[in-house]
Design an enzyme around this catalytic site. Structure first.
Site, short mmCIF file in Angstrom:
data_model
loop_
_atom_site.label_atom_id
_atom_site.label_comp_id
_atom_site.label_asym_id
_atom_site.label_seq_id
_atom_site.Cartn_x
_atom_site.Cartn_y
_atom_site.Cartn_z
N CYS A 69 0.85 -1.20 0.00
CA CYS A 69 0.00 0.00 0.00
C CYS A 69 0.88 1.25 0.00
CB CYS A 69 -0.91 -0.06 1.23
SG CYS A 69 -1.54 1.50 1.83
N CYS A 72 0.32 3.84 2.73
CA CYS A 72 0.82 3.32 4.03
C CYS A 72 2.32 3.56 4.15
CB CYS A 72 0.57 1.81 4.14
SG CYS A 72 -1.16 1.35 4.07
#
Ligand SMILES: [Zn+2]
Length: 144
Positions: A69, A72
């Site tokens: 991600c 993230c």
């Protein structure tokens, strides 16, 4: 008699009782001698999540993330920065939802990153989406 708090060791998951006035300088684990606050997020797994969420008197801020991600990964430095500034008032931790799928399922994590705040084992707040360090700290402190 002075008040004390239970602080769970980030290294060996032992619950330590620390006098409140000594929290500021952290102290070390009575069992493994590791500093109780390292100024960095702790990696939590299914095996130690509940110990840190429930045994500790320190509210726990969890970043549910995954290596694939992008947002993230971009948020990781901000989260680490917040850990340095929020400890020992809060404990910051990360859960890799790719490795810990049962934790992600248990908390119904549908999008990442999701930041959740736990107090005495109960989730008290949740926020989906990446935040910068200042926004994150403001959000965490507003949940007191
Ligand atoms: Zn320890």
């Amino acid at each position: 008699m002075s008040e004390s708090s239970i602080v769970v060791c980030p290294q060996c998951d032992t619950a330590n009782r620390i006098p409140v006035e000594r929290l500021a300088d952290g102290g070390t684990c009575g069992k493994c001698k590791t500093p109780l606050f390292a100024g960095e997020p702790l990696e939590l797994k299914a095996t130690n999540f509940d110990t840190h969420a429930s045994r500790s008197d320190i509210p726990l801020v969890v970043d549910f993330w995954a290596p694939w991600c992008g947002p993230c990964r971009s948020m990781a430095p901000a989260f680490a920065d917040a850990a340095r500034q929020l400890e020992p008032e809060f404990r910051l931790a990360k859960v890799n939802t790719e490795e810990e799928q049962q934790l992600a399922a248990r908390f119904g994590i549908r999008s990442i990153p999701t930041i959740a705040l736990f107090r005495n084992g109960r989730e008290v707040a949740r926020q989906a989406g990446a935040m910068d360090a200042a926004t994150l700290m403001r959000w965490v402190r507003s949940q007191r």
